[in-house]
Motif scaffolding. Structure first.
Motif, short mmCIF file in Angstrom:
data_model
loop_
_atom_site.label_atom_id
_atom_site.label_comp_id
_atom_site.label_asym_id
_atom_site.label_seq_id
_atom_site.Cartn_x
_atom_site.Cartn_y
_atom_site.Cartn_z
N ASP A 74 0.83 -1.20 0.00
CA ASP A 74 0.00 0.00 0.00
C ASP A 74 0.87 1.26 0.00
OD1 ASP A 74 -2.36 -1.39 -0.05
OD2 ASP A 74 -2.69 -1.31 2.11
N LEU A 75 1.94 1.26 0.80
CA LEU A 75 2.82 2.42 0.86
C LEU A 75 3.51 2.66 -0.49
CD1 LEU A 75 4.46 1.97 4.38
CD2 LEU A 75 2.79 3.70 3.70
N ILE A 76 3.92 1.60 -1.12
CA ILE A 76 4.56 1.73 -2.44
C ILE A 76 3.58 2.32 -3.45
CG2 ILE A 76 5.41 0.37 -4.40
CD1 ILE A 76 6.85 -1.42 -2.39
N ARG A 77 2.31 1.89 -3.34
CA ARG A 77 1.28 2.42 -4.24
C ARG A 77 0.97 3.88 -3.91
NH1 ARG A 77 -3.78 2.97 -3.23
NH2 ARG A 77 -3.69 1.52 -1.45
N ILE A 78 0.78 4.18 -2.63
CA ILE A 78 0.41 5.54 -2.21
C ILE A 78 1.49 6.55 -2.59
CG2 ILE A 78 0.05 7.02 -0.18
CD1 ILE A 78 -1.25 4.53 1.15
N TYR A 79 2.74 6.19 -2.37
CA TYR A 79 3.85 7.12 -2.64
C TYR A 79 4.45 6.94 -4.03
CZ TYR A 79 3.80 8.51 2.28
OH TYR A 79 3.44 9.00 3.50
N ASN A 80 3.83 6.04 -4.81
CA ASN A 80 4.28 5.79 -6.19
C ASN A 80 5.79 5.46 -6.23
OD1 ASN A 80 3.95 5.54 -8.98
ND2 ASN A 80 4.49 7.68 -9.35
N LEU A 81 6.17 4.54 -5.37
CA LEU A 81 7.58 4.16 -5.27
C LEU A 81 7.89 3.02 -6.25
CD1 LEU A 81 7.88 4.17 -1.38
CD2 LEU A 81 8.70 5.93 -2.97
N LYS A 82 8.82 3.25 -7.10
CA LYS A 82 9.24 2.23 -8.05
C LYS A 82 10.74 1.98 -7.89
CE LYS A 82 5.70 3.44 -11.45
NZ LYS A 82 5.42 3.90 -12.84
N ALA A 83 11.12 0.71 -7.98
CA ALA A 83 12.54 0.37 -7.85
C ALA A 83 13.33 1.00 -9.00
CB ALA A 83 12.72 -1.14 -7.85
N LYS A 84 14.44 1.61 -8.66
CA LYS A 84 15.30 2.22 -9.67
C LYS A 84 16.39 1.24 -10.08
CE LYS A 84 14.79 7.15 -8.62
NZ LYS A 84 15.52 8.40 -8.26
N GLN A 85 16.41 0.93 -11.36
CA GLN A 85 17.40 -0.03 -11.85
C GLN A 85 18.81 0.49 -11.66
OE1 GLN A 85 16.83 -1.15 -15.94
NE2 GLN A 85 18.38 -2.76 -15.88
N GLN A 86 19.01 1.80 -11.81
CA GLN A 86 20.36 2.36 -11.68
C GLN A 86 20.88 2.28 -10.26
OE1 GLN A 86 17.60 4.02 -12.50
NE2 GLN A 86 17.69 6.22 -12.01
N LEU A 87 19.99 2.08 -9.28
CA LEU A 87 20.39 1.91 -7.88
C LEU A 87 20.34 0.45 -7.46
CD1 LEU A 87 18.65 4.98 -6.18
CD2 LEU A 87 21.03 4.76 -6.90
N SER A 88 20.11 -0.45 -8.42
CA SER A 88 20.05 -1.90 -8.16
C SER A 88 19.02 -2.23 -7.08
CB SER A 88 21.43 -2.43 -7.73
OG SER A 88 22.41 -2.15 -8.68
N GLN A 89 17.87 -1.57 -7.12
CA GLN A 89 16.86 -1.76 -6.09
C GLN A 89 15.93 -2.92 -6.40
OE1 GLN A 89 15.02 2.13 -5.97
NE2 GLN A 89 16.40 2.88 -4.40
N ASN A 90 15.68 -3.75 -5.40
CA ASN A 90 14.68 -4.80 -5.45
C ASN A 90 14.03 -4.89 -4.08
OD1 ASN A 90 17.19 -5.93 -7.24
ND2 ASN A 90 15.24 -6.39 -8.22
N PHE A 91 12.71 -4.88 -4.02
CA PHE A 91 12.01 -4.87 -2.74
C PHE A 91 11.58 -6.28 -2.35
CE2 PHE A 91 10.28 -0.63 -4.53
CZ PHE A 91 11.45 0.02 -4.21
#
Length: 309
Positions: A14-31
């Motif tokens: 829900d927080l990812i949806r509310i804040y429109n958080l998407k993993a950034k490939q350039q930061l090697s992010q995976n949740f």
């Protein structure tokens, strides 16, 4: 009195949806979205909670942070580089009953005294009963792209007893790409053995505690991950500076399929005597040499001021 469990909070999804958080490939992010996974990571970390500081690297939306706090940890500091996650982490801070704070910064560059002081200033220590931490636990789902430089820096600080690694009791429970984790824990004659194996094992006991499949992450990475725990050896094998050991090992593994005799002969035929002095069989390949022997070799090279290529 502080509580051990967090109150009910919005889900990470829900927080990812509310804040429109998407993993950034350039930061090697995976949740990680499954709290069962983060709870397992924390339970296997063997956290000492009394007079302890838990430092989380790259908390992202904060699921691992929730598991750390739910374990009963009273002093938790997270270091997050991406400012997009600060609002969600501030919510977690407000719900933590003074047990958690987040610092915006790069863990490779941050002043570690800032981390320690922030820990001592938490609401959980409002009466100042903790003047210094007896235990420091470093945890994190590390971005795959920068995990190795981070580990090398932390091992360097640990070898010098600097920063948060100056504590008498330090542990690291860190998530790596499975291939990297395999290299860290690989023993002599293991095909995965390399520079990271020797450097890590020169000062730490390193072992895998938990494998996380790629399906446990969003977005799904191409590879599985593994959690590696590193605890300082009571009697470190390292006898030189860690930089010298790393240089020796890097030089040796550049031609990992060749015998050491060929590697050292190509450098300088007279240098083969160094192997004999350390009682290292020159017919061995680099991956077959024990960490103890590499440490002995690095000690001699440093002591005599020998310059490697």
């Amino acid at each position: 009195m502080t509580t051990s469990k967090l109150p009910k909070l919005p889900s990470i999804r829900d927080l990812i949806r509310i804040y429109n958080l998407k993993a950034k490939q350039q930061l090697s992010q995976n949740f990680i979205m499954d709290k069962n996974i983060t709870d397992k990571i924390v339970s296997l970390a063997g956290l000492e909670l009394d007079r302890a500081l838990c430092v989380e690297v790259g908390p992202g939306p904060g699921l691992l942070t929730r598991s750390i706090l739910d374990s009963g940890a009273q002093n938790v500091i997270a270091v997050e580089k991406d400012p997009r996650f600060i609002p969600t982490l501030r919510q977690l801070q407000e719900a933590s009953d003074g047990r958690f704070d987040v610092l915006l910064g790069d863990m490779l560059k941050i002043d570690h005294s800032h981390i320690t002081q922030s820990g001592l200033q938490l609401g959980s220590n409002a009466d100042g009963h903790i003047q210094s931490f007896d235990h420091v636990h470093l945890l994190g789902n590390l971005p795959f792209g920068v995990a190795t430089p981070m580990l090398i820096q932390w091992l360097q600080l640990l070898s010098l007893k600097q920063g948060i690694f100056g504590s008498s009791n330090v542990s690291m429970s860190l998530m790596f790409q499975k291939e990297v984790g395999d290299r860290i824990v690989a023993g002599a004659s293991d095909s995965a053995r390399g520079r990271l194996s020797v450097v890590s094992q020169s000062i730490c006991d390193a072992f895998k505690v938990y494998n996380v499949p790629a399906s446990g992450f969003v977005p799904r990475p191409k590879v599985d991950a593994t959690v590696v725990q590193l605890r300082p050896l009571e009697k470190p094998l390292l006898r030189s500076s860690l930089s010298t050991l790393e240089h020796v090992v890097r030089f040796s593994f550049m031609k990992r399929r060749k015998m050491l005799a060929r590697i050292f002969k190509d450098w300088d035929p007279e240098r083969i005597a160094l192997l004999e002095e350390c009682e290292i069989d020159p017919t061995l390949r680099p991956q077959d040499v024990s960490t103890e022997k590499f440490c002995q070799l690095a000690h001699i090279i440093e002591q005599r001021g020998i310059k490697l290529p």
